[in-house]
Design a protein around this motif. Structure first.
Motif, PDB file in Angstrom:
ATOM      1  N   GLY A  71      50.651 -20.395  25.130  1.00 43.38           N
ATOM      2  CA  GLY A  71      51.851 -20.337  26.238  1.00 43.38           C
ATOM      3  C   GLY A  71      52.005 -22.158  26.561  1.00 43.38           C
ATOM      4  O   GLY A  71      52.609 -21.775  27.988  1.00 43.38           O
ATOM      5  N   TRP A  72      50.404 -22.337  27.270  1.00 45.57           N
ATOM      6  CA  TRP A  72      50.514 -24.076  28.194  1.00 45.57           C
ATOM      7  C   TRP A  72      50.282 -24.998  27.264  1.00 45.57           C
ATOM      8  O   TRP A  72      49.765 -24.669  26.353  1.00 45.57           O
ATOM      9  CB  TRP A  72      48.862 -23.526  28.961  1.00 45.57           C
ATOM     10  N   VAL A 112      47.702 -18.309  34.489  1.00 46.02           N
ATOM     11  CA  VAL A 112      47.031 -19.594  34.855  1.00 46.02           C
ATOM     12  C   VAL A 112      45.758 -20.830  33.933  1.00 46.02           C
ATOM     13  O   VAL A 112      45.370 -19.587  33.343  1.00 46.02           O
ATOM     14  CB  VAL A 112      46.988 -20.169  36.458  1.00 46.02           C
ATOM     15  N   PRO A 113      46.006 -21.538  32.840  1.00 50.43           N
ATOM     16  CA  PRO A 113      45.411 -22.050  32.240  1.00 50.43           C
ATOM     17  C   PRO A 113      43.916 -22.335  33.228  1.00 50.43           C
ATOM     18  O   PRO A 113      43.442 -22.053  32.822  1.00 50.43           O
ATOM     19  CB  PRO A 113      46.005 -23.838  31.698  1.00 50.43           C
ATOM     20  N   GLU A 114      43.722 -22.526  34.550  1.00 49.19           N
ATOM     21  CA  GLU A 114      42.864 -23.354  34.949  1.00 49.19           C
ATOM     22  C   GLU A 114      42.772 -22.818  36.328  1.00 49.19           C
ATOM     23  O   GLU A 114      43.492 -23.144  37.213  1.00 49.19           O
ATOM     24  CB  GLU A 114      43.053 -24.903  35.021  1.00 49.19           C
ATOM     25  N   GLY A 115      41.568 -22.286  36.502  1.00 52.66           N
ATOM     26  CA  GLY A 115      41.262 -21.615  37.863  1.00 52.66           C
ATOM     27  C   GLY A 115      42.446 -20.062  37.994  1.00 52.66           C
ATOM     28  O   GLY A 115      42.828 -20.183  37.579  1.00 52.66           O
ATOM     29  N   ALA A 116      42.694 -20.170  39.455  1.00 53.60           N
ATOM     30  CA  ALA A 116      43.470 -18.398  40.628  1.00 53.60           C
ATOM     31  C   ALA A 116      44.641 -18.751  40.355  1.00 53.60           C
ATOM     32  O   ALA A 116      45.763 -18.105  40.618  1.00 53.60           O
ATOM     33  CB  ALA A 116      43.012 -18.300  40.808  1.00 53.60           C
ATOM     34  N   TYR A 117      45.194 -20.438  40.965  1.00 58.66           N
ATOM     35  CA  TYR A 117      46.775 -20.741  41.192  1.00 58.66           C
ATOM     36  C   TYR A 117      47.356 -21.761  40.028  1.00 58.66           C
ATOM     37  O   TYR A 117      47.041 -22.357  40.035  1.00 58.66           O
ATOM     38  CB  TYR A 117      46.429 -20.480  42.770  1.00 58.66           C
ATOM     39  N   ILE A 135      49.580 -39.235  33.204  1.00 58.78           N
ATOM     40  CA  ILE A 135      49.937 -38.626  34.258  1.00 58.78           C
ATOM     41  C   ILE A 135      49.565 -37.335  32.599  1.00 58.78           C
ATOM     42  O   ILE A 135      50.110 -37.085  31.992  1.00 58.78           O
ATOM     43  CB  ILE A 135      50.547 -38.092  34.587  1.00 58.78           C
ATOM     44  N   THR A 136      48.567 -36.597  32.875  1.00 58.64           N
ATOM     45  CA  THR A 136      47.966 -35.514  32.520  1.00 58.64           C
ATOM     46  C   THR A 136      48.361 -33.903  32.918  1.00 58.64           C
ATOM     47  O   THR A 136      47.887 -33.750  33.761  1.00 58.64           O
ATOM     48  CB  THR A 136      47.134 -35.192  32.112  1.00 58.64           C
ATOM     49  N   PHE A 137      49.640 -33.030  32.751  1.00 59.39           N
ATOM     50  CA  PHE A 137      49.512 -31.800  33.074  1.00 59.39           C
ATOM     51  C   PHE A 137      50.358 -30.906  32.263  1.00 59.39           C
ATOM     52  O   PHE A 137      50.347 -31.016  31.134  1.00 59.39           O
ATOM     53  CB  PHE A 137      50.838 -31.672  34.216  1.00 59.39           C
ATOM     54  N   MET A 138      49.600 -29.537  33.163  1.00 61.23           N
ATOM     55  CA  MET A 138      49.231 -28.630  32.015  1.00 61.23           C
ATOM     56  C   MET A 138      51.493 -27.879  32.405  1.00 61.23           C
ATOM     57  O   MET A 138      51.631 -27.488  34.024  1.00 61.23           O
ATOM     58  CB  MET A 138      48.490 -27.398  32.556  1.00 61.23           C
TER      59      MET A 138
END
Length: 368
Positions: free
Chosen positions: A142-143, A78-83, A107-110
């Motif tokens: 990977g992200w 997970v790139p940011e945080g825990a979930y 919109i920006t998303f991982m």
């Protein structure tokens, strides 16, 4: 006094409306740190209904993934945080967002691919929609952060991210995390630059704690581009980078051409046939260990120039100039990189030359 009070009330109402509609950062629960109740989960699969994940409406096979979780021999990062969430076969997540009608947004998303190979995502904000391929991995993490642009046709829009894939194993879909929004203010040509957004200062939201930049996906037109004024006319993405994490020739933003000739940006400028123009721009490296001989090819209609740049991967740039005579009322300006390049400290991460500070001006004819 009454007039002042009325004016103040109107201003407060307007300020409230703008602040309520304006979003520059994560959307509500955009990093999915607020998760389903334990009773709404069966293992990783969300079974608690459409509204089990706070602030989102889900459909299909949706999983709630914790950082460090394993799937066979594969570690789900997970790139940011825990979930994060994973979208299985024909699964989607959507959220209604207050915006300002007529404004442009990005919109920006991982996103990360898991076990399926030919993955893609459908993203839509009615009436706009786009298909984003995610089979190419641009870095070893990977992200990849990806951007998508749209124009708000209503005061409230519905953003949908959908996995159209059908795999034998439904738990093979893409992972989604960190969804953010940024208002765009498309610049116009000026008497100092015929090109729009030549310095790339106007663009998608860049995560402040991310060193990945943002990918502008292929086949993006300029009408609703997340990089206003520019099109991505190539099979692969280009990378949007910022000065907080990279070396940028001018200002705070630039574009890195990360996939050779398959990574190109273009803009069509208004010109006068028979008139002479000068195209100037910077070529450099992002100080990201992208070393070696690079060449940026610049095109202005039928005219072209190849600009070599010897990169040590530690930052720096050079200026280039292309003089040409316009042959039509529209001239296509395009940039691409001649070679594929990998980072010297990470042979799984694509990189390339940086283009910035692009200017186009006409030259007045000298009197005889």
């Amino acid at each position: 006094m009454k007039g002042r009070f009325t004016l103040l009330s109107v201003l407060l109402c307007l300020a409230f409306h703008v602040s309520f509609a304006f979003i520059d950062g994560l959307v509500a629960n955009g990093n999915f740190e607020l998760g389903p109740k334990p009773s709404d989960l069966k293992g990783t699969v969300v079974i608690g209904g459409r509204h089990a994940i706070p602030e989102w409406e889900i459909s299909g096979y949706v999983e709630y993934i914790k950082s460090g979780q394993k799937q066979g021999d594969m570690l789900l990062v997970v790139p940011e945080g825990a979930y994060a969430v994973r979208l299985g076969n024909e699964a989607s997540i959507k959220q209604r967002i207050k915006v300002i009608k007529g404004m442009y947004y990005s919109i920006t998303f991982m996103v990360a691919r898991t076990c399926a190979q030919e993955e893609k995502l459908n993203i839509s904000v009615a009436p706009d929609f786009g298909v984003i391929p995610i089979q190419t991995l641009y870095n070893s993490f990977g992200w990849d952060p990806i951007a998508y642009g749209f124009k708000a046709e209503y005061d409230e829009v519905e953003m949908v991210i959908h996995n159209p894939g059908v795999e034998e194993d439904p738990a093979c879909g893409p992972l989604i995390d960190s969804i953010a929004l940024r208002t765009l203010y498309p610049p116009r040509p000026t008497n100092k630059n015929i090109l729009k957004n030549g310095g790339f200062e106007e663009g998608p939201y860049v995560f402040p704690n991310s060193t990945w930049g943002v990918l502008i996906p292929p086949n993006i037109e300029d009408d609703h581009s997340p990089l206003p004024g520019w099109m991505v006319e190539s099979l692969k993405a280009v990378k949007y980078i910022d000065s907080e994490h990279y070396s940028v020739p001018e200002g705070t933003r630039a574009v890195e051409l990360v996939a050779g000739k398959e990574s190109a940006i273009a803009q069509v400028a208004r010109t006068i046939p028979g008139k002479t123009y000068v195209l100037t721009f910077s070529v450099g490296d992002a100080s990201n260990s992208c070393e070696g001989s690079m060449i940026v090819e610049a095109f202005a209609g039928k005219d072209t120039i190849k600009v070599p740049y010897e990169s040590k991967g530690k930052g720096g740039f050079k200026r280039a100039i292309l003089k040409f005579v316009a042959v039509g009322t529209r001239t296509r300006i395009m940039f691409l990189s001649t070679f594929y390049t990998m980072r010297s400290d990470d042979f799984s991460s694509l990189c390339g030359p940086v283009v910035d500070d692009v200017k186009l001006l006409s030259i007045r004819a000298r009197k005889p």
